[in-house]
Design a protein around this motif. Structure first.
Motif, short mmCIF file in Angstrom:
data_model
loop_
_atom_site.label_atom_id
_atom_site.label_comp_id
_atom_site.label_asym_id
_atom_site.label_seq_id
_atom_site.Cartn_x
_atom_site.Cartn_y
_atom_site.Cartn_z
N ARG A 45 -3.03 15.90 3.73
CA ARG A 45 -2.31 14.80 4.34
C ARG A 45 -2.88 13.48 3.83
NH1 ARG A 45 -1.08 15.11 10.71
NH2 ARG A 45 -0.44 17.15 9.92
N GLU A 46 -1.99 12.55 3.47
CA GLU A 46 -2.46 11.29 2.94
C GLU A 46 -1.88 10.11 3.69
OE1 GLU A 46 -1.25 10.78 -1.15
OE2 GLU A 46 0.87 10.71 -0.65
N PHE A 47 -2.63 9.02 3.68
CA PHE A 47 -2.21 7.78 4.31
C PHE A 47 -1.06 7.17 3.53
CE2 PHE A 47 -2.46 3.78 6.40
CZ PHE A 47 -2.35 2.80 5.42
N VAL A 48 -0.07 6.64 4.26
CA VAL A 48 1.05 5.94 3.63
C VAL A 48 1.03 4.46 3.99
CG1 VAL A 48 3.56 5.77 3.46
CG2 VAL A 48 2.48 8.03 3.63
N TYR A 59 -0.65 -2.47 6.16
CA TYR A 59 -1.45 -1.89 5.09
C TYR A 59 -0.61 -0.81 4.42
CZ TYR A 59 -4.75 -3.91 8.38
OH TYR A 59 -5.38 -4.77 9.23
N TYR A 60 -0.76 -0.72 3.10
CA TYR A 60 0.04 0.25 2.34
C TYR A 60 -0.80 0.96 1.31
CZ TYR A 60 4.06 -2.22 4.28
OH TYR A 60 4.99 -2.78 5.14
N ALA A 61 -0.50 2.22 1.10
CA ALA A 61 -1.06 2.93 -0.05
C ALA A 61 -0.46 2.34 -1.32
CB ALA A 61 -0.72 4.42 0.05
N ASP A 62 -1.24 2.33 -2.38
CA ASP A 62 -0.76 1.75 -3.64
C ASP A 62 0.53 2.42 -4.11
OD1 ASP A 62 -4.07 1.19 -5.11
OD2 ASP A 62 -2.87 0.00 -3.72
N SER A 63 0.66 3.70 -3.83
CA SER A 63 1.81 4.46 -4.33
C SER A 63 3.14 4.03 -3.70
CB SER A 63 1.60 5.95 -4.09
OG SER A 63 1.40 6.20 -2.71
N VAL A 64 3.08 3.31 -2.58
CA VAL A 64 4.33 2.93 -1.90
C VAL A 64 4.51 1.42 -1.79
CG1 VAL A 64 4.24 5.08 -0.58
CG2 VAL A 64 3.44 2.95 0.48
N SER A 85 13.92 2.91 -2.93
CA SER A 85 13.59 3.36 -4.29
C SER A 85 12.79 4.65 -4.25
CB SER A 85 12.79 2.27 -5.02
OG SER A 85 13.51 1.06 -5.07
N LEU A 86 13.28 5.58 -3.50
CA LEU A 86 12.55 6.84 -3.31
C LEU A 86 12.44 7.62 -4.61
CD1 LEU A 86 13.93 7.75 0.18
CD2 LEU A 86 11.50 7.62 -0.41
#
Length: 120
Positions: A45-48, A59-64, A85-86
């Motif tokens: 599980r990862e933070f989004v 706060y956002y993960a770089d990927s999103v 932009s999924l």
């Protein structure tokens, strides 16, 4: 008892959008930081993203970053995740999280998750 109920997941084509909602009950919603996490098959599980109790900090993960937006309505005990932009790599079960530290004790609650599938 605390309940976090996610909704809004589904199947979408790459480039499309979805809006997730998480309705909270059984807690003083306006005192909790809220977040979204995700777990893809075979991965941890990862933070989004997360938002402070007031909504003043996000706060956002770089990927999103630049694609997802978290928001909250304390009057409705609800937090949202607007996903634009999924990409196929966004496919995962998305979990809502409520977290608060009070008098040295951490309160941490999770929803049951909602599936998001992005087709290429």
């Amino acid at each position: 008892q605390v309940q976090l109920v996610e909704s809004g997941g589904g199947l979408v084509q790459a480039g499309g959008s979805l809006r997730l909602s998480c309705a909270a009950s059984g807690l003083t919603f306006s005192t909790y930081g809220m977040g979204w996490f995700r777990q893809a098959p075979g991965k941890v599980r990862e933070f989004v993203t997360a938002i402070s109790w007031s909504g003043g900090s996000t706060y956002y993960a770089d990927s999103v970053k630049g694609r997802f937006t978290i928001s909250r309505e304390n009057a409705k005990n609800t937090v949202y995740l607007q996903m634009n932009s999924l990409k196929p790599e966004d496919t995962a079960v998305y979990y809502c999280n409520a977290r608060r530290t009070f008098r040295g004790r951490e309160y941490d609650y999770w929803g049951q998750g909602t599936q998001v599938t992005v087709s290429s």
